[in-house]
Design a protein around this motif. Structure first.
Motif, short mmCIF file in Angstrom:
data_model
loop_
_atom_site.label_atom_id
_atom_site.label_comp_id
_atom_site.label_asym_id
_atom_site.label_seq_id
_atom_site.Cartn_x
_atom_site.Cartn_y
_atom_site.Cartn_z
N GLY A 205 0.94 -1.17 -0.21
CA GLY A 205 -0.09 0.09 0.07
C GLY A 205 0.76 1.30 0.03
O GLY A 205 0.69 2.00 -0.84
N ILE A 206 2.05 1.31 0.74
CA ILE A 206 2.84 2.50 0.86
C ILE A 206 3.55 2.74 -0.61
O ILE A 206 3.53 3.76 -1.12
N TYR A 207 3.96 1.58 -0.96
CA TYR A 207 4.67 1.52 -2.58
C TYR A 207 3.65 1.93 -3.46
O TYR A 207 4.01 2.86 -4.55
N LEU A 208 2.47 1.52 -3.53
CA LEU A 208 1.43 1.91 -4.65
C LEU A 208 1.20 3.47 -4.33
O LEU A 208 1.20 4.37 -5.41
N GLY A 209 1.10 4.06 -3.07
CA GLY A 209 0.78 5.40 -2.95
C GLY A 209 2.12 6.47 -3.45
O GLY A 209 1.81 7.38 -4.15
#
Length: 444
Positions: A205-209
């Protein structure tokens, strides 16, 4: 463009790629350790670079001709965003298609970035009456300072999320050069690789953001440019013209031919660090939660040396730095062959990562700048060759990742490195001969 606007655009490109590769580089470092079942991680990475090879031949001119350098970059970033989404459910059915889409966009992305920075360098050199080669080196050095710092932020995220409350003490007797890829999924090694779904989803999720932010930054703040070299109508058609021009450039340029081994090595050494060092040495011996911390050291050294070498090259030239890189990587690969890693060797892990990053900084900045300066009149075909051969290095390395023991991979690295040394020496000889001939022609 004014000097201020040029510098602003160099910063925007660098910042956008930092956010994008904070996500992608760190996720790539984890692929062979995290998505190890059925070789999903290694095969997805190999698929990316195989697709990039095909993309290099057909898409960069077409996409850049249709969208321009500016809009090619955020549109290509969408493939990286999709890849981040696929990692939420990492099976071949999701990872392979997303890897194909990412690979198709990666070649136009990097070609657009290289062409954009090279053009800005040419303009800035004219505005400031400075040496063009030195300015291009400076811009690429600044870019890679930001780009390599992505290793810091992304890897810090993964290590902070994955660090367990209590560390498992597992045997490390078959890690390092004797590591067998099957050890990651069987026996007493598995608890050094496993992570809970909640932690995996948090990291994804952090990498997607981060990848989404990258596309937004470039879309809003990067200025469109018109290249000095006007595009023909053929550039707007999806045709094998770039394939033809790429191989015509390859065949007609002895320098390009001699740059093939070191360009392949550029992909091979990055893939070894991200796919084999992280798995066979770090995850196997210390646990997957230490991958991020050690790769931060790699990223810091890479980032600092990128900007430092980019500035120093104008005073001493490319040659000393390439020699430094070849000696460091060769020495490290021999060390890896005989080193039996243990948990008590924590400092050695960090030192090896830092030294590898130092040498990688040379290869990345100087090879990009060498292509940009030597082939400035035919930059797109040259950088297509660059991405083609570098992608081949990545693809082959990840393809055999789950089938060869680490010592065999190191022997392959050393063989390609040796060929690179020989061929790069020939390149410098050809460049010296060309400069001498040009000086004789222009002298009274």
């Amino acid at each position: 463009m004014s000097k201020t606007t040029i510098l602003k655009n160099v910063f925007v490109v660098s910042l956008g790629f930092t956010f994008l590769f904070t996500a992608f580089n760190s996720m790539a470092n984890l692929q062979t350790s995290l998505n190890k079942e059925e070789g999903v991680g290694a095969w997805s990475m190999s698929t990316i670079y195989v697709t990039m090879i095909c993309s290099c031949m057909f898409l960069p001119n077409f996409v850049i001709g249709r969208l321009g350098c500016k809009w090619t970059i955020p549109m290509a970033m969408l493939g990286y965003i999709l890849f981040m989404c696929a990692n939420f459910y990492a099976v071949k059915g999701t990872m392979i298609p997303s890897s194909i889409i990412l690979g198709l966009g990666a070649a136009p992305l990097w070609s657009a970035k290289c062409t954009y920075l090279t053009q800005l360098g040419v303009w800035y050199a004219k505005l400031t009456s400075r040496d063009q080669d030195a300015v291009i080196n400076m811009f690429f050095g600044f870019f890679f300072l930001f780009f390599q710092s992505s290793q810091i932020w992304g890897n810090l995220i993964s290590s902070l999320v994955f660090t367990p409350a209590t560390h498992n003490q597992t045997s490390d007797r078959e890690c390092g050069a004797q590591f067998n890829p099957h050890d990651a999924v069987q026996g007493n090694k598995s608890n050094n690789f496993e992570q809970s779904h909640d932690k995996v989803f948090t990291v994804c999720g952090i990498y997607l953001g981060s990848a989404v932010v990258a596309a937004i930054i470039v879309s809003i703040f990067l200025d469109p440019i018109v290249l000095d070299k006007e595009r023909s109508e053929d550039d707007r058609k999806l045709s094998p013209r770039l394939l033809v021009s790429t191989f015509r450039h390859l065949i007609s340029s002895p320098i390009q031919l001699m740059l093939i081994p070191v360009t392949i090595y550029s992909g091979l050494e990055q893939a070894f660090m991200g796919g084999d060092f992280t798995k066979a040495y770090i995850s196997c011996t210390l646990g997957i939660w230490n991958v991020g911390y050690i790769m931060i050291c790699y990223g810091v050294a890479d980032a600092i040396c990128s900007i430092l070498f980019g500035r120093l090259v104008q005073y001493v030239g490319h040659i000393p730095f390439f020699i430094l890189a070849f000696v460091i990587h060769g020495s490290l690969q021999i060390t890896f062959l005989y080193w039996e890693p243990h948990r008590e060797d924590m400092l050695i892990f960090y030192v090896c990562a830092a030294l590898w990053g130092m040498a990688d900084a040379v290869i990345q900045t100087q090879l990009n700048a060498l292509y940009g300066s030597v082939f400035s009149g035919n930059a797109e075909a040259a950088f297509a060759n660059y991405r083609l051969w570098e992608s081949l290095g990545f693809a082959v390395t990840f393809a055999y990742n789950d089938y060869l023991r680490t010592d065999m991979k190191l022997y392959i690295c050393l063989g390609v490195l040796g060929a690179s040394v020989v061929c790069y020496t020939i390149v410098e000889g050809l460049l010296f001969k060309a400069k001498t001939k040009s000086a004789n022609i222009t002298s009274p």
